[in-house]
Design a protein around this motif. Structure first.
Motif, PDB file in Angstrom:
ATOM      1  N   SER A  53       0.826  -1.206   0.000  1.00 21.30           N
ATOM      2  CA  SER A  53       0.000   0.000   0.000  1.00 21.30           C
ATOM      3  C   SER A  53       0.861   1.258   0.000  1.00 21.30           C
ATOM      4  N   ARG A  54       1.906   1.272   0.819  1.00 24.72           N
ATOM      5  CA  ARG A  54       2.793   2.444   0.864  1.00 24.72           C
ATOM      6  C   ARG A  54       3.481   2.661  -0.479  1.00 24.72           C
ATOM      7  N   VAL A  55       3.956   1.584  -1.061  1.00 27.46           N
ATOM      8  CA  VAL A  55       4.656   1.681  -2.344  1.00 27.46           C
ATOM      9  C   VAL A  55       3.691   2.114  -3.445  1.00 27.46           C
ATOM     10  N   GLN A  56       2.486   1.566  -3.413  1.00 28.81           N
ATOM     11  CA  GLN A  56       1.473   1.946  -4.394  1.00 28.81           C
ATOM     12  C   GLN A  56       1.178   3.432  -4.327  1.00 28.81           C
ATOM     13  N   ASP A  57       0.972   3.946  -3.131  1.00 26.26           N
ATOM     14  CA  ASP A  57       0.661   5.370  -2.976  1.00 26.26           C
ATOM     15  C   ASP A  57       1.788   6.245  -3.518  1.00 26.26           C
ATOM     16  N   ARG A  58       3.014   5.865  -3.212  1.00 21.35           N
ATOM     17  CA  ARG A  58       4.161   6.679  -3.615  1.00 21.35           C
ATOM     18  C   ARG A  58       4.284   6.761  -5.140  1.00 21.35           C
ATOM     19  N   HIS A  59       4.179   5.628  -5.805  1.00 23.84           N
ATOM     20  CA  HIS A  59       4.402   5.636  -7.253  1.00 23.84           C
ATOM     21  C   HIS A  59       3.166   6.078  -8.034  1.00 23.84           C
ATOM     22  N   MET A  60       1.972   5.871  -7.481  1.00 17.06           N
ATOM     23  CA  MET A  60       0.784   6.434  -8.128  1.00 17.06           C
ATOM     24  C   MET A  60       0.816   7.953  -8.060  1.00 17.06           C
ATOM     25  N   ASP A  61       1.309   8.499  -6.955  1.00 20.25           N
ATOM     26  CA  ASP A  61       1.450   9.955  -6.859  1.00 20.25           C
ATOM     27  C   ASP A  61       2.399  10.474  -7.936  1.00 20.25           C
ATOM     28  N   ARG A  62       3.454   9.730  -8.198  1.00 18.03           N
ATOM     29  CA  ARG A  62       4.393  10.128  -9.253  1.00 18.03           C
ATOM     30  C   ARG A  62       3.720  10.072 -10.624  1.00 18.03           C
ATOM     31  N   TYR A  63       2.895   9.053 -10.836  1.00 20.27           N
ATOM     32  CA  TYR A  63       2.166   8.949 -12.103  1.00 20.27           C
ATOM     33  C   TYR A  63       1.185  10.106 -12.268  1.00 20.27           C
ATOM     34  N   VAL A  64       0.404  10.376 -11.225  1.00 17.02           N
ATOM     35  CA  VAL A  64      -0.590  11.450 -11.295  1.00 17.02           C
ATOM     36  C   VAL A  64       0.088  12.799 -11.520  1.00 17.02           C
ATOM     37  N   ALA A  65       1.295  12.958 -10.967  1.00 18.55           N
ATOM     38  CA  ALA A  65       2.046  14.205 -11.150  1.00 18.55           C
ATOM     39  C   ALA A  65       2.693  14.304 -12.528  1.00 18.55           C
ATOM     40  N   GLY A  66       2.602  13.235 -13.324  1.00 14.33           N
ATOM     41  CA  GLY A  66       3.165  13.254 -14.665  1.00 14.33           C
ATOM     42  C   GLY A  66       4.636  12.921 -14.729  1.00 14.33           C
ATOM     43  N   GLU A  67       5.200  12.388 -13.638  1.00 15.61           N
ATOM     44  CA  GLU A  67       6.632  12.088 -13.608  1.00 15.61           C
ATOM     45  C   GLU A  67       6.960  10.785 -14.331  1.00 15.61           C
ATOM     46  N   ILE A  68       6.065   9.816 -14.278  1.00 17.46           N
ATOM     47  CA  ILE A  68       6.284   8.522 -14.919  1.00 17.46           C
ATOM     48  C   ILE A  68       4.982   8.066 -15.565  1.00 17.46           C
ATOM     49  N   SER A  69       5.082   7.091 -16.459  1.00 19.54           N
ATOM     50  CA  SER A  69       3.895   6.568 -17.131  1.00 19.54           C
ATOM     51  C   SER A  69       3.138   5.614 -16.211  1.00 19.54           C
ATOM     52  N   PHE A  70       1.922   5.271 -16.613  1.00 18.22           N
ATOM     53  CA  PHE A  70       1.123   4.345 -15.820  1.00 18.22           C
ATOM     54  C   PHE A  70       1.790   2.977 -15.758  1.00 18.22           C
ATOM     55  N   GLN A  71       2.326   2.518 -16.893  1.00 15.64           N
ATOM     56  CA  GLN A  71       3.007   1.225 -16.911  1.00 15.64           C
ATOM     57  C   GLN A  71       4.273   1.258 -16.064  1.00 15.64           C
ATOM     58  N   GLN A  72       4.989   2.382 -16.113  1.00 18.19           N
ATOM     59  CA  GLN A  72       6.234   2.457 -15.344  1.00 18.19           C
ATOM     60  C   GLN A  72       5.970   2.482 -13.846  1.00 18.19           C
ATOM     61  N   PHE A 157      -7.732  13.812 -19.937  1.00 20.54           N
ATOM     62  CA  PHE A 157      -7.831  15.270 -19.919  1.00 20.54           C
ATOM     63  C   PHE A 157      -6.472  15.952 -19.969  1.00 20.54           C
ATOM     64  N   GLY A 158      -5.463  15.325 -19.365  1.00 17.90           N
ATOM     65  CA  GLY A 158      -4.124  15.909 -19.405  1.00 17.90           C
ATOM     66  C   GLY A 158      -3.703  16.612 -18.138  1.00 17.90           C
ATOM     67  N   CYS A 159      -4.568  16.676 -17.142  1.00 18.49           N
ATOM     68  CA  CYS A 159      -4.184  17.167 -15.822  1.00 18.49           C
ATOM     69  C   CYS A 159      -5.065  16.479 -14.792  1.00 18.49           C
ATOM     70  N   SER A 160      -4.652  16.547 -13.545  1.00 23.17           N
ATOM     71  CA  SER A 160      -5.297  15.774 -12.490  1.00 23.17           C
ATOM     72  C   SER A 160      -5.961  16.683 -11.465  1.00 23.17           C
ATOM     73  N   LYS A 161      -6.970  16.145 -10.782  1.00 21.39           N
ATOM     74  CA  LYS A 161      -7.459  16.828  -9.585  1.00 21.39           C
ATOM     75  C   LYS A 161      -6.283  16.987  -8.622  1.00 21.39           C
ATOM     76  N   PRO A 162      -6.127  18.104  -7.944  1.00 23.78           N
ATOM     77  CA  PRO A 162      -7.087  19.192  -7.740  1.00 23.78           C
ATOM     78  C   PRO A 162      -6.984  20.358  -8.718  1.00 23.78           C
ATOM     79  N   ASP A 163      -6.340  20.189  -9.855  1.00 26.35           N
ATOM     80  CA  ASP A 163      -6.253  21.271 -10.839  1.00 26.35           C
ATOM     81  C   ASP A 163      -7.668  21.730 -11.199  1.00 26.35           C
ATOM     82  N   PRO A 164      -7.960  23.014 -11.087  1.00 24.06           N
ATOM     83  CA  PRO A 164      -9.327  23.485 -11.358  1.00 24.06           C
ATOM     84  C   PRO A 164      -9.789  23.235 -12.784  1.00 24.06           C
ATOM     85  N   ARG A 165      -8.866  23.066 -13.713  1.00 20.19           N
ATOM     86  CA  ARG A 165      -9.262  22.894 -15.111  1.00 20.19           C
ATOM     87  C   ARG A 165     -10.082  21.632 -15.332  1.00 20.19           C
TER      88      ARG A 165
END
Length: 236
Positions: A53-72, A157-165
């Motif tokens: 769970s900890r590892v999942q949260d850390r790397h999903m945050d990186r994905y949502v931030a656009g740092e890495i791909s979903f597969q990566q 969409f190209g951006c993630s919550k909490p971005d207002p767009r």
């Protein structure tokens, strides 16, 4: 939730709001541990579930931030949990074992369908941070796909919550003013604060009492059963 005009649209977060992601993740990680226990330092299924769970949260945050791909982000989870740099192909194969268990564990919360059937609004949409294919599959597998006019994913969409767009886009697609829309989700920062900052009416879903915010001004519900009456009250 601040007063305003008539509520004509309700937007929902997906994971841990409509579908029990955390429960599915936990169940799947325990089954995964039974297969790979000799390859990890975790000494028990419970310890492994917490690590995963900890590892999942850390790397999903990186994905949502656009740092890495979903597969990566999937591969990085395997690399970190097993403390080794295996090949991408091996990481994909290992993750595939977990993924099968995770998908088979997807369940909609019991309060979702009664809530959707009781809502009296013109537009009901999902706004979710995640991979478009997986999130839509999640809705299909749990029988919820036909309940929503639209599913807006951060990947599409190209951006993630909490971005207002992303909130504004949902309002534009539903042809509603932000002040006439409610967004509900389980994250204080991503869902509630993000929606409020974008001019929508935020509602925080707190399924566990221990997670309730200390600030009494934050509009919260303990169950989606409470949402229809909250929406009706906002119309008055």
């Amino acid at each position: 939730m601040r007063p305003g005009g008539s509520v004509t649209a309700v937007f929902f977060d997906l994971d841990n709001t409509l579908v029990d992601h955390s429960g599915a993740e936990r169940a799947a990680s325990i089954l995964f541990y039974e297969v790979i226990s000799e390859r990890t330092a975790a000494s028990s299924p419970e310890e492994f579930a917490q690590l995963w769970s900890r590892v999942q949260d850390r790397h999903m945050d990186r994905y949502v931030a656009g740092e890495i791909s979903f597969q990566q982000q999937r591969r990085e989870r395997i690399f970190e949990v097993f403390e080794t740099k295996s090949s991408d192909a091996e990481a994909d194969a290992l993750f595939g074992i977990y993924l099968g268990h995770y998908e088979n564990s997807w369940r909609a919360y019991a309060d979702v369908l009664p809530c959707l059937e009781s809502l009296r609004v013109d537009h009901v949409t999902v706004i979710t941070n995640g991979d478009a294919a997986q999130q839509r599959k999640k809705l299909r597998r749990t029988g919820l796909a036909d309940r929503f006019a639209e599913v807006i994913t951060s990947a599409d969409f190209g951006c993630s919550k909490p971005d207002p767009r992303i909130f504004h886009s949902a309002c534009e697609r539903a042809s509603v003013n932000p002040s006439d829309a409610i967004h509900i989700g389980d994250s204080l920062t991503v869902d509630y604060e993000g929606a409020c900052a974008a001019g929508l009416r935020g509602v925080l879903l707190v399924r566990e009492e221990s997670a309730a915010p200390a600030d009494p001004s934050i509009t919260t519900v303990r169950s989606l059963h409470e949402l229809p009456s909250l929406v009706d009250g906002a119309k008055k």
